[in-house]
Design a protein around this motif. Structure first.
Motif, PDB file in Angstrom:
ATOM      1  N   LEU A  24      14.188  48.148  47.371  1.00  0.00           N
ATOM      2  CA  LEU A  24      14.501  46.867  46.604  1.00  0.00           C
ATOM      3  C   LEU A  24      13.885  47.085  45.266  1.00  0.00           C
ATOM      4  N   LEU A  47      17.700  40.235  42.889  1.00  0.00           N
ATOM      5  CA  LEU A  47      19.021  40.141  42.539  1.00  0.00           C
ATOM      6  C   LEU A  47      20.011  40.638  43.387  1.00  0.00           C
ATOM      7  N   ASN A  48      20.868  39.977  43.610  1.00  0.00           N
ATOM      8  CA  ASN A  48      22.127  40.130  44.668  1.00  0.00           C
ATOM      9  C   ASN A  48      23.096  40.839  43.691  1.00  0.00           C
ATOM     10  N   VAL A  49      24.428  41.434  44.673  1.00  0.00           N
ATOM     11  CA  VAL A  49      25.387  41.956  43.789  1.00  0.00           C
ATOM     12  C   VAL A  49      25.950  41.462  42.848  1.00  0.00           C
ATOM     13  N   ASN A  51      24.394  39.721  40.609  1.00  0.00           N
ATOM     14  CA  ASN A  51      23.442  39.529  39.392  1.00  0.00           C
ATOM     15  C   ASN A  51      22.660  38.202  39.401  1.00  0.00           C
ATOM     16  N   ARG A  52      22.667  37.560  40.568  1.00  0.00           N
ATOM     17  CA  ARG A  52      22.191  36.256  40.594  1.00  0.00           C
ATOM     18  C   ARG A  52      20.612  36.535  41.480  1.00  0.00           C
ATOM     19  N   TRP A  53      19.673  35.686  41.352  1.00  0.00           N
ATOM     20  CA  TRP A  53      18.319  35.722  41.948  1.00  0.00           C
ATOM     21  C   TRP A  53      18.584  34.907  43.197  1.00  0.00           C
ATOM     22  N   VAL A  54      18.236  35.413  44.346  1.00  0.00           N
ATOM     23  CA  VAL A  54      18.370  34.927  45.811  1.00  0.00           C
ATOM     24  C   VAL A  54      17.006  34.916  46.417  1.00  0.00           C
ATOM     25  N   LEU A  56      14.685  35.932  49.486  1.00  0.00           N
ATOM     26  CA  LEU A  56      14.408  37.146  50.623  1.00  0.00           C
ATOM     27  C   LEU A  56      13.298  36.852  51.360  1.00  0.00           C
ATOM     28  N   ASP A  79      16.616  39.173  55.438  1.00  0.00           N
ATOM     29  CA  ASP A  79      18.007  39.069  54.820  1.00  0.00           C
ATOM     30  C   ASP A  79      18.970  39.432  55.961  1.00  0.00           C
ATOM     31  N   SER A  81      20.955  41.484  55.940  1.00  0.00           N
ATOM     32  CA  SER A  81      21.364  42.861  55.821  1.00  0.00           C
ATOM     33  C   SER A  81      20.264  43.861  56.553  1.00  0.00           C
TER      34      SER A  81
END
Length: 153
Positions: A24, A47-49, A51-54, A56, A79, A81
């Protein structure tokens, strides 16, 4: 075991966490504004794929049990994943930065030790076990009572 770090950059707490299977590289700590005493101090965001902040995970303030009374942050990253949540703790301060520590949780034995002092004799007990058996030595039903297979809902 230290697995990452966070430092203040441009007024934000940014950092990374890396293990053999987790990388990460860009994480942030977003302060939580709440009057609730049980609210976390920080949300852990990445940052997710797209390009937004999510979010965790989250971090709560804790105090070390030893005599120093050091304040640190503890929480976890989770997460879909990941195979399981990653418990972490952050030690340090805003000026010098924070190091991210991880420790394998110790298993708790909720039932205590599996030691028996004596074997119980259920036949001698008046209220022991589940009562008399309805099966004979050959496994067949001993009485002529019909078995009620209906399960009430």
């Amino acid at each position: 075991m230290n697995i990452g770090e966070f430092n203040v950059r441009n007024g934000r707490l940014l950092g990374s966490i890396a293990t053999r299977t987790i990388d990460l590289p860009r994480l942030g700590l977003r302060p939580v504004e709440s009057d609730n005493d049980r609210a976390p101090i920080y949300e852990i965001v990445a940052l997710n794929v797209g390009n937004r902040w999510v979010q965790l995970g989250a971090l709560w303030e804790a105090v070390a049990k030893h005599t120093t009374g050091e304040v640190f942050y503890q929480g976890s990253i989770d997460d879909p994943s990941l195979p399981e949540p990653l418990p972490i703790a952050l030690f340090g301060n805003d000026e010098d930065g924070y190091r991210v520590a991880w420790r394998r949780p110790q298993r708790r034995d909720d039932f205590g030790p599996a030691v028996r002092s004596a074997r119980r004799d259920y036949a001698a007990s008046e209220q022991g076990g589940f009562g008399d058996s309805t099966a004979g030595n050959d496994g067949a039903l001993m009485n002529d009572q019909p078995v009620d297979d209906e399960v009430p809902f």
